[in-house]
Structures are given as C-alpha cells and as structure tokens.
Design an enzyme around this catalytic site. Structure first.
Site, PDB file in Angstrom:
ATOM      1  N   CYS A  57      47.187 101.267 -62.266  1.00 17.37           N
ATOM      2  CA  CYS A  57      46.672 100.021 -62.027  1.00 17.37           C
ATOM      3  C   CYS A  57      47.968  99.095 -62.178  1.00 17.37           C
ATOM      4  O   CYS A  57      48.249  98.211 -61.179  1.00 17.37           O
ATOM      5  CB  CYS A  57      45.504  99.350 -62.906  1.00 17.37           C
ATOM      6  SG  CYS A  57      45.382  97.703 -63.037  1.00 17.37           S
ATOM      7  N   CYS A  62      46.511  97.932 -58.721  1.00 21.43           N
ATOM      8  CA  CYS A  62      45.906  96.712 -58.560  1.00 21.43           C
ATOM      9  C   CYS A  62      47.151  95.735 -58.492  1.00 21.43           C
ATOM     10  O   CYS A  62      47.191  94.692 -57.732  1.00 21.43           O
ATOM     11  CB  CYS A  62      44.755  96.536 -59.729  1.00 21.43           C
ATOM     12  SG  CYS A  62      43.977  97.957 -60.137  1.00 21.43           S
ATOM     13  N   LYS A  65      49.649  95.846 -55.624  1.00 22.16           N
ATOM     14  CA  LYS A  65      48.933  95.613 -54.505  1.00 22.16           C
ATOM     15  C   LYS A  65      48.495  94.169 -54.389  1.00 22.16           C
ATOM     16  O   LYS A  65      48.590  93.320 -53.461  1.00 22.16           O
ATOM     17  CB  LYS A  65      47.573  96.600 -54.654  1.00 22.16           C
ATOM     18  CG  LYS A  65      46.524  96.497 -53.698  1.00 22.16           C
ATOM     19  CD  LYS A  65      45.407  95.243 -53.716  1.00 22.16           C
ATOM     20  CE  LYS A  65      44.716  95.660 -55.085  1.00 22.16           C
ATOM     21  NZ  LYS A  65      43.765  96.622 -54.848  1.00 22.16           N
ATOM     22  N   LYS A  66      47.814  93.277 -55.469  1.00 24.86           N
ATOM     23  CA  LYS A  66      47.630  92.013 -55.281  1.00 24.86           C
ATOM     24  C   LYS A  66      48.868  91.145 -55.043  1.00 24.86           C
ATOM     25  O   LYS A  66      48.542  89.991 -54.446  1.00 24.86           O
ATOM     26  CB  LYS A  66      46.683  91.740 -56.546  1.00 24.86           C
ATOM     27  CG  LYS A  66      46.338  90.151 -56.725  1.00 24.86           C
ATOM     28  CD  LYS A  66      44.821  89.978 -56.098  1.00 24.86           C
ATOM     29  CE  LYS A  66      44.442  88.766 -56.030  1.00 24.86           C
ATOM     30  NZ  LYS A  66      43.914  88.059 -56.983  1.00 24.86           N
ATOM     31  N   GLY A 196      44.161 107.041 -43.083  1.00 25.45           N
ATOM     32  CA  GLY A 196      43.273 107.049 -43.977  1.00 25.45           C
ATOM     33  C   GLY A 196      42.286 105.865 -43.634  1.00 25.45           C
ATOM     34  O   GLY A 196      42.794 104.864 -43.055  1.00 25.45           O
ATOM     35  N   SER A 198      40.323 104.761 -46.324  1.00 28.42           N
ATOM     36  CA  SER A 198      40.003 104.142 -47.663  1.00 28.42           C
ATOM     37  C   SER A 198      40.440 102.527 -47.797  1.00 28.42           C
ATOM     38  O   SER A 198      40.956 102.143 -47.223  1.00 28.42           O
ATOM     39  CB  SER A 198      40.910 104.843 -48.812  1.00 28.42           C
ATOM     40  OG  SER A 198      42.155 104.893 -48.763  1.00 28.42           O
ATOM     41  N   TYR A 199      39.952 102.145 -49.185  1.00 27.86           N
ATOM     42  CA  TYR A 199      40.429 100.828 -49.442  1.00 27.86           C
ATOM     43  C   TYR A 199      42.018 100.736 -49.828  1.00 27.86           C
ATOM     44  O   TYR A 199      42.360  99.672 -49.288  1.00 27.86           O
ATOM     45  CB  TYR A 199      39.577 100.213 -50.466  1.00 27.86           C
ATOM     46  CG  TYR A 199      40.002 100.621 -51.947  1.00 27.86           C
ATOM     47  CD1 TYR A 199      41.066 100.015 -52.640  1.00 27.86           C
ATOM     48  CD2 TYR A 199      39.495 101.653 -52.308  1.00 27.86           C
ATOM     49  CE1 TYR A 199      41.178 100.484 -53.941  1.00 27.86           C
ATOM     50  CE2 TYR A 199      39.624 102.287 -53.637  1.00 27.86           C
ATOM     51  CZ  TYR A 199      40.488 101.769 -54.437  1.00 27.86           C
ATOM     52  OH  TYR A 199      40.891 102.000 -55.788  1.00 27.86           O
ATOM     53  N   ALA A 201      44.170 102.288 -47.994  1.00 31.62           N
ATOM     54  CA  ALA A 201      44.819 102.284 -46.742  1.00 31.62           C
ATOM     55  C   ALA A 201      44.725 100.978 -45.963  1.00 31.62           C
ATOM     56  O   ALA A 201      45.755 100.361 -45.610  1.00 31.62           O
ATOM     57  CB  ALA A 201      44.017 103.388 -45.943  1.00 31.62           C
ATOM     58  N   GLU A 203      44.114  98.048 -47.422  1.00 27.05           N
ATOM     59  CA  GLU A 203      44.791  97.028 -48.420  1.00 27.05           C
ATOM     60  C   GLU A 203      46.241  97.215 -47.763  1.00 27.05           C
ATOM     61  O   GLU A 203      46.903  96.131 -47.621  1.00 27.05           O
ATOM     62  CB  GLU A 203      44.589  97.057 -49.628  1.00 27.05           C
ATOM     63  CG  GLU A 203      43.202  96.787 -50.296  1.00 27.05           C
ATOM     64  CD  GLU A 203      42.894  97.013 -51.678  1.00 27.05           C
ATOM     65  OE1 GLU A 203      41.987  96.368 -52.319  1.00 27.05           O
ATOM     66  OE2 GLU A 203      43.471  97.797 -52.294  1.00 27.05           O
ATOM     67  N   ASP A 330      39.037 107.247 -63.929  1.00 22.24           N
ATOM     68  CA  ASP A 330      39.199 108.043 -62.924  1.00 22.24           C
ATOM     69  C   ASP A 330      39.275 109.383 -62.865  1.00 22.24           C
ATOM     70  O   ASP A 330      38.613 110.103 -61.629  1.00 22.24           O
ATOM     71  CB  ASP A 330      40.362 107.525 -61.964  1.00 22.24           C
ATOM     72  CG  ASP A 330      40.359 106.268 -61.513  1.00 22.24           C
ATOM     73  OD1 ASP A 330      39.605 105.159 -62.210  1.00 22.24           O
ATOM     74  OD2 ASP A 330      41.355 105.471 -61.073  1.00 22.24           O
ATOM     75  N   HIS A 468      30.016  71.986 -53.625  1.00 21.91           N
ATOM     76  CA  HIS A 468      30.515  71.721 -52.138  1.00 21.91           C
ATOM     77  C   HIS A 468      31.761  71.057 -52.344  1.00 21.91           C
ATOM     78  O   HIS A 468      32.301  70.272 -53.143  1.00 21.91           O
ATOM     79  CB  HIS A 468      29.576  70.562 -51.730  1.00 21.91           C
ATOM     80  CG  HIS A 468      29.716  70.196 -50.242  1.00 21.91           C
ATOM     81  ND1 HIS A 468      29.560  71.168 -49.382  1.00 21.91           N
ATOM     82  CD2 HIS A 468      30.035  69.149 -49.692  1.00 21.91           C
ATOM     83  CE1 HIS A 468      29.686  70.665 -48.187  1.00 21.91           C
ATOM     84  NE2 HIS A 468      30.030  69.297 -48.200  1.00 21.91           N
ATOM     85  N   GLU A 473      29.328  78.599 -52.138  1.00 18.33           N
ATOM     86  CA  GLU A 473      28.241  77.679 -51.850  1.00 18.33           C
ATOM     87  C   GLU A 473      27.437  78.437 -50.671  1.00 18.33           C
ATOM     88  O   GLU A 473      26.108  78.310 -50.628  1.00 18.33           O
ATOM     89  CB  GLU A 473      28.385  76.114 -51.734  1.00 18.33           C
ATOM     90  CG  GLU A 473      27.852  75.597 -50.314  1.00 18.33           C
ATOM     91  CD  GLU A 473      28.477  74.186 -50.212  1.00 18.33           C
ATOM     92  OE1 GLU A 473      27.444  73.327 -50.490  1.00 18.33           O
ATOM     93  OE2 GLU A 473      29.530  74.091 -49.734  1.00 18.33           O
TER      94      GLU A 473
END
Length: 493
Positions: A57, A62, A65-66, A196, A198-199, A201, A203, A330, A468, A473
């Site tokens: 991570c 994570c 990546k983020k 691939g 996968s998420y 791939a 991302e 994991d 709002h 919402e």
C-alpha cells in the site's frame, strides 16, 4: 536451536511482514505491553525495484497510485480552467520526473515514519527474510550473512502478495514491468501497453492516459472481474472515450526487444485466432497477484494453504491450522485484498490475543473504490451477487444518470456519471449494495457505507436530506427503479 525449543521464547508476538496489517498488529500488541518483533524483507522485483518498510500500500499500491491519479485529475482541471476564467496557455506539458520524484519522496518519508513508530513503541524490527524452522521459530539471514533465530509464543503471518508474471509468455519477465516498478521509474514509461483487466490495470492505464501518454489496455475476457459488471463496462466506456485505447478479447503471446530499444508485442485475437503486433516503450503486466508464501517454509510449521491459490487458510478468528499461528491480509484465502481490512483484522486479532476482547472482524459490506479517471466506489453486493443470492424476483435496483455541477460550465462529458442502489424488493427494501460512478467516489461511498453497515433500507436513504449541490446528493434522490436485468451474454476468451 535447542535453546529455542526448550527455553523461554524471545517474544510474545512475532509478526512476519511489515505492511499495513503486520504493522497494525505489532503496534497494537506493543501498546498492550507485549514484547513484539517485526520481520520484513522486500524481494526485489525481476526488474530490480526495491523499497522500504510499509508494504504494498505505502510503496507500490494505494499511496503512489492515488498521488499519480491526482496528477492526472489535475491535468483535467487545467483543461477546465479556461472555461472558469483562468488564462492558462494550452497545452500544458507534464514532467514525469518531477511527479515521480515528489511521489517517491513522500513514500520514503512514510517508510521513515514507520521505522520511527516501531522504535517509539519498542518494537524490534528485523530487515530479514524469515522462514519457519518449527511452529514457534523462524530463521533469517541478516545483512552481514549472520543467521538469526527468533522464537515467539504467537506468530502472525502478514506477508501480502506480489504481482503475477505470465512466465509462459516469451519475453514477459525480461522486458515487462508490473505495479512493483511503475511508481519507481525515474523516466517516463512513454507509449505503454497495459495487459490485464484488473483494477490495477485500469487505474494505471487511467493515470498514464491522464498525464498525456499513449496508453493501450489489452483485455482477454471481462474487466473488473468480481465487481458489478454494468458499472465495470461504464468505467471502460469512459476511459475509451477519453483517450485510452482498448484491445478486447486479445491475449499476448510474446514480447521482443527491437534493435532500437522499443518492445514489439505479438498478440492473438481470441475469437478469430488472428495474430497482430504493436510497438511500445513499456509493457505493464497487471494480470493479478499471488500470495507471498513460497519462501516461508510453511510446511515446517504445519500451516495449511489452499492448493489452488497458495493462500493461507484461516478460520473466523484469523487462526491457521496451527493454534498459535495466525494470518491476516492479502496472504489469506477468501479475504478482500484491501489495506483497511488488513489493519482492522490485525488490531481486532491482537485485542483478542492480549486485550481480553472477543470481537471478530466482519468482512461484510466493506467499501472500496477503483481510482480510474472517473472513480467507481461500491459497498455491499453487486447486482449479479444480489440476484445469485436472493433470486431475480426478490431484487429491486434503483438507478439514475446525473451531471455533476462542476461539469456544466466546462462542458465535460457526464454520460457515464451514474449511481445505482441494489435492494431487496420486499419492504422495507433493505439496501444490499451501492454503486457510484463519478468524481470523489471514495468520499461518497465512505459516507454511505456506515448506513449500509447499519442495515439501512431504501426508505431510510430516501428520507436522508441531501447536501446541495453535490454528487453525493444524487444517491438520496434515486426514485427511478429498473427491474434487475442482467446481461447473461458476457463471455470471455
């Protein structure tokens, strides 16, 4: 070794693996006054990439990546800026080296922070590759070549996983990289083929396209397997309409390095059997992950693994086949591969071991988000899972397209901004799953996850007052229902 078998053990708790779950265990146990050690060792990737303490991570997951996803989002906002009155000369170039250096420096600061936290809590840290000698003892080789034996009353395995390489494909190992490498590249990967669905791939392909690189994704069968397939197809549609190229129903057969240094990839169309080739600067394999159990010598301790996946088998208390050996994260069979689940499971386990607690980890309704250019957040069951579990006649799906206010002035495409709530049809229509495709999906999903965890009904969500004007919402305005209509024709290769 004789001393270890007969005498007093070195530690109350030994944690193998210094990732999210392992560190959470170690810190919690130390806080409860126990004598704790952590062993962690990063085997360099086949391309030679290595990193510090903190696990996937922090180092190759994570966090970087983020940050790179954020870099790509900023590119989109720069394009929006002139519509809002900002005089920004277009196009704006992107500097990979600058971004990579900033991301890598942040990751290194986290590595250092974890070292300091362990020290502060008097947790002993060993940078060694551990393997079992017996059910209470592990052995590792230190930097100077000296062998170290460590014994403990309780052992927690939290070694996580590593990317899978398709070793049957010629040139895959020699010329390809994985998510273990992409975040640590000093130079831009250039024109990239991501193999691939996968998420990971999607991302990676998403942020590479977003920072202006020519990016192609090769998908053999279905995208985002295990996620809601309607949402998955909308994620792909959005990416395809915003510059990412897709090769559907194709599988690579070989990778060769050309004299000019480029990589020539040969692939086969799974339907027609026809061969094709393309030239790329980088080939990124994102075809799944394998548990890091091979070098642990689990058989010496008597720890059972799944013959299919090599993941460790555990019970609801995270216990393995050996009474005082546990596994989290994991590396465990049948668990979500997510940092927050590993952290919470680790803390709860240690509280049961040393804190007099009996609380078990609940793996139901764990929220998550795929950080593709248009983010996809979900919690609970997909439409497919809901129908399989409850029957089509017992499932009601509420759904709607929406347009974020921010998209209006800039004239952005909102055709894939979509929200859907999967409910039981019988009143009070308990919410089984929420799926949100749009900006800030993680923030939206996190908020609703609490309600769904508490057993929210459709009626209760509808009685929630929206803020709002926000995208969140849109969830509490869902009045349109569709009778669950799954497409059974999704086929693979």
């Amino acid at each position: 070794l004789e001393d270890h078998l007969t005498g007093q053990r070195d530690y109350d708790l030994l944690v193998i693996g210094g990732g999210s779950g392992g560190l959470a265990c170690a810190k919690e146990a130390a806080q409860l006054g126990r004598k704790v050690a952590v062993v962690d060792y990063v085997e360099p990737s086949p391309q030679g990439t290595r990193w510090g303490l903190g696990g996937t991570c922090v180092n190759v997951g994570c966090i970087p990546k983020k940050l790179m996803h954020q870099a790509a989002l900023l590119g989109g906002l720069i394009q929006d800026a002139p519509h809002y009155g900002w005089e920004v000369a277009q196009p704006v170039p992107h500097d990979w080296r600058k971004m990579a250096e900033a991301v890598q420096n942040h990751v290194k600061s986290l590595n250092w922070g974890h070292r300091v936290q362990l020290q502060d809590r008097k947790v002993k840290y060993f940078n060694i590759k551990a393997s079992f000698v017996d059910e209470h003892t592990v052995c590792g080789v230190a930097k100077g070549g000296k062998e170290i034996l460590l014994s403990a009353d309780h052992i927690i395995i939290a070694t996580g996983g590593r990317p899978r390489y398709p070793t049957h494909i010629e040139g895959a190992l020699e010329y390809g990289i994985t998510s273990d490498d992409i975040f640590w590249l000093k130079e831009s990967p250039g024109k990239t083929l991501v193999v691939g669905a996968s998420y990971v791939a999607l991302e990676c392909a998403g942020f590479l396209t977003g920072i202006g690189l020519d990016t192609t994704v090769m998908i053999r069968s279905i995208p985002l397997r295990g996620f809601d397939q309607q949402m998955s197809s909308m994620v792909i549609e959005h990416m395809a309409s915003h510059g990412t190229q897709f090769l559907r129903g194709c599988a690579p057969s070989r990778v060769r390095r050309l004299p000019d240094g480029h990589l020539q990839v040969t692939w086969e169309d799974c339907t027609t059997g026809k061969e094709d080739t393309g030239t790329f600067d980088t080939v990124l394999w994102a075809i799944g992950r394998v548990p890091d159990t091979r070098s642990l010598n689990l058989e010496k301790a008597g720890v059972d693994t799944s013959p299919d996946t090599q993941k460790i088998l555990v019970d609801s208390r995270e216990g393995t086949s050996v009474p005082h050996i546990y596994a989290i994260g994991d590396v465990v069979e049948g668990r979500p591969e997510l940092t927050p689940t590993a952290i919470m499971a680790g803390r709860l386990l240690v509280q049961r071991l040393f804190g007099g607690s009996s609380d078990l980890m609940d793996y139901d309704n764990v929220p998550t988000t795929v950080f593709t250019p248009l983010e996809y957040g979900c919690v609970g069951l997909s439409e497919e899972e809901a129908v399989a579990r409850h029957g089509q006649e017992h499932v009601e799906v509420y759904h709607a397209h929406y347009k974020p206010l921010e998209f209006t002035v800039a004239g952005r495409d909102a055709s894939q901004c979509y929200v859907k709530m999967v409910c039981l049809r019988e009143p009070p229509q308990l919410v089984l799953g929420l799926h949100f495709l749009g900006p800030n999906a993680g923030e939206v999903t996190q908020g609703f996850a609490l309600g769904i965890k508490c057993g929210a009904s459709y009626a209760q969500v509808m009685r929630t007052v929206g803020i709002h004007p926000t995208c969140s919402e849109e969830v509490v305005k869902l009045r349109i229902s569709k009778r669950s209509g799954l497409d059974p024709t999704v086929t693979g290769c």
